[in-house]
Design an enzyme around this catalytic site. Sequence first.
Site, PDB file in Angstrom:
ATOM      1  N   GLU A 176      -9.681   0.790   1.385  1.00  0.00           N
ATOM      2  CA  GLU A 176      -8.969   0.299   2.581  1.00  0.00           C
ATOM      3  C   GLU A 176      -9.288   1.125   3.820  1.00  0.00           C
ATOM      4  O   GLU A 176      -8.366   1.586   4.523  1.00  0.00           O
ATOM      5  CB  GLU A 176      -7.457   0.255   2.312  1.00  0.00           C
ATOM      6  CG  GLU A 176      -7.087  -0.740   1.224  1.00  0.00           C
ATOM      7  CD  GLU A 176      -5.593  -1.024   1.093  1.00  0.00           C
ATOM      8  OE1 GLU A 176      -4.782  -0.291   1.672  1.00  0.00           O
ATOM      9  OE2 GLU A 176      -5.255  -1.996   0.372  1.00  0.00           O
ATOM     10  N   GLU A 295      -7.480  -5.493  -5.412  1.00  0.00           N
ATOM     11  CA  GLU A 295      -6.036  -5.219  -5.392  1.00  0.00           C
ATOM     12  C   GLU A 295      -5.330  -6.528  -5.087  1.00  0.00           C
ATOM     13  O   GLU A 295      -5.525  -7.102  -4.014  1.00  0.00           O
ATOM     14  CB  GLU A 295      -5.657  -4.175  -4.340  1.00  0.00           C
ATOM     15  CG  GLU A 295      -5.938  -2.764  -4.763  1.00  0.00           C
ATOM     16  CD  GLU A 295      -5.346  -1.719  -3.813  1.00  0.00           C
ATOM     17  OE1 GLU A 295      -4.231  -1.946  -3.296  1.00  0.00           O
ATOM     18  OE2 GLU A 295      -6.018  -0.709  -3.591  1.00  0.00           O
TER      19      GLU A 295
HETATM   20  O1  AHR Z   1      -1.532  -0.424  -4.816  1.00  0.00           O
HETATM   21  C1  AHR Z   1      -0.764   0.280  -3.889  1.00  0.00           C
HETATM   22  C2  AHR Z   1      -1.534   0.572  -2.602  1.00  0.00           C
HETATM   23  O2  AHR Z   1      -1.778  -0.612  -1.916  1.00  0.00           O
HETATM   24  C3  AHR Z   1      -2.904   1.181  -2.769  1.00  0.00           C
HETATM   25  O3  AHR Z   1      -2.860   2.560  -2.893  1.00  0.00           O
HETATM   26  C4  AHR Z   1      -3.579   0.806  -1.483  1.00  0.00           C
HETATM   27  O4  AHR Z   1      -4.965   0.701  -1.617  1.00  0.00           O
HETATM   28  C5  AHR Z   1      -2.898  -0.465  -1.064  1.00  0.00           C
HETATM   29  O5  AHR Z   1      -2.475  -0.424   0.255  1.00  0.00           O
END
Ligand code: AHR
Length: 502
Positions: A176, A295
């Site tokens: 990210e 994610e």
């Molecule tokens: O999964 C929780 C968080 O969400 C992770 O650390 C991050 O990459 C995202 O913002």
Amino acid sequence: MAEQLKARMTVDREFKIGEIDKRLYGSFIEHLGRAVYGGIYEVDHPDSTEEGFRTDVIELVKELQVPIVRYPGGNMVSAYNWEDGVGPISERPKKLELAWRVIEPNYVGTNEFAEWARLADTEVMMAVNLGTRGIDAARNLLEYCNHPKGSYWSDLRRNHGYKEPHKIKTWCLGNEMDGPWQVGHKTANEYGRLALETAKAMRLVDPSIELVACGSSSAQMPTFPEWEATILDHTYEEVDYLSLHQYYGNRSGDTANYLAKTLEMNDFIKTVVATCDYIKAKKRSKKTMHLSFDEWNVWFHSNQADREIEPWSVAPPQLEDVYTFEDALLVGSILMTLVRNADRVKMACMAQLVNVIAPIMTETGGSAWRQTIFYPYMHVSVFGRGTSLHPVISSPKYDSKEFTDVPYLDSAVVWNEEKDELTIFMLNRHLEEGLEVNVDIRSFEEYKLKEHIVLENDDLKAVNTAISQPVKPHTNGHSTVNDGYLQVQAPKASWHVIRLGK
Ligand code: AHR
């Protein structure tokens, strides 16, 4: 009496979307909350191995047949020194972990996680720190993990007790990096250049690896999708995947609207695909970029509780969402959206795996259990291997606050040619009425019904806890096959797995 709501669908062996890469059903373990400490690792737990891995958790991970697990972050990786997590455990430093403002004791690091992955029958997807660090730390970590022997870092691994290289194939170039919350946040040009040069150096160490560049942290980021175009402008020929991240929540309590969120997810994927193809055209490239949706999940239940956690403790209960039955329905729909995009989305990770926004929950010192979302994840992971087929759907529709023309019937279909098995996943989004679905399966001659699994519950807000688990599937689904047509009764708000075979 009101007329029965009906939908039609055609499934044909010729309507192929693409081969499903098993890594589409991956997950994620970050050094965050109780994912590692109290989750996969708990030295004092009665069910733990000598090394401290909870076998009750490993059994549940195996039930899910998780093919790959992203590690060690997440936001955490952007300020992580991987060297802190190798060597004798008693000598490892305790550090301030800046992303989640906790103390990281480093009892678990690269080698322990690789060991855990072996025990859990899964693969590691390793992320490198491109926040506070860069090319050098990344290439050293890769040498430590994958080089057989005879160099400083590979011999150090051997001295640490791991004679064989970990052979980690999939590597994420940071996490990210578009997000201002990220330690070492970068502009698209800064990150694009760094990702390119890191990729080149890493490929010199081990040309067999696959690399994932960071796309946007969500479709709502102000820099989306310009970020993707810029990153790919720099990295197109050197990386194999571009990442997508997205979390969902029912903050307003409007379930009809919530269950339609996968329409937005589908648009997100299509926009990223279009951006990749634009850069492909611009560069006159022969290569097609694939996506890693590394994610995704529901994340909102724990937001308030997390604001109340005091900083600088070890493994506090962060991001511990307790999932409802309706969350499981959305998770089923998310998984089907991934399956329908399997031609371009080759990897995806449910974030995360244990305790932290996870399908598996544990009590530290106590039991481990399946959250509601465990079931659709398990179903699609176990039965969704093969070729994704395009389901041609004709369904009644509804309008919700944010979406128009939302089909009540949502579906994805997977054909496992080797096993001669066809699996039809279905969601009835209607909150009050059952749906009768007529599926034309005439191209699957001689296929018979093998099993019809259903997840249903009268209470959309039902949850599973350590002491009671009311949300679990049964196999008494109503469906029949006659003359090449499958007839399915899908009660209101229900998830289905219909398995057919010869
Ligand atoms: O999964 C929780 C968080 O969400 C992770 O650390 C991050 O990459 C995202 O913002």
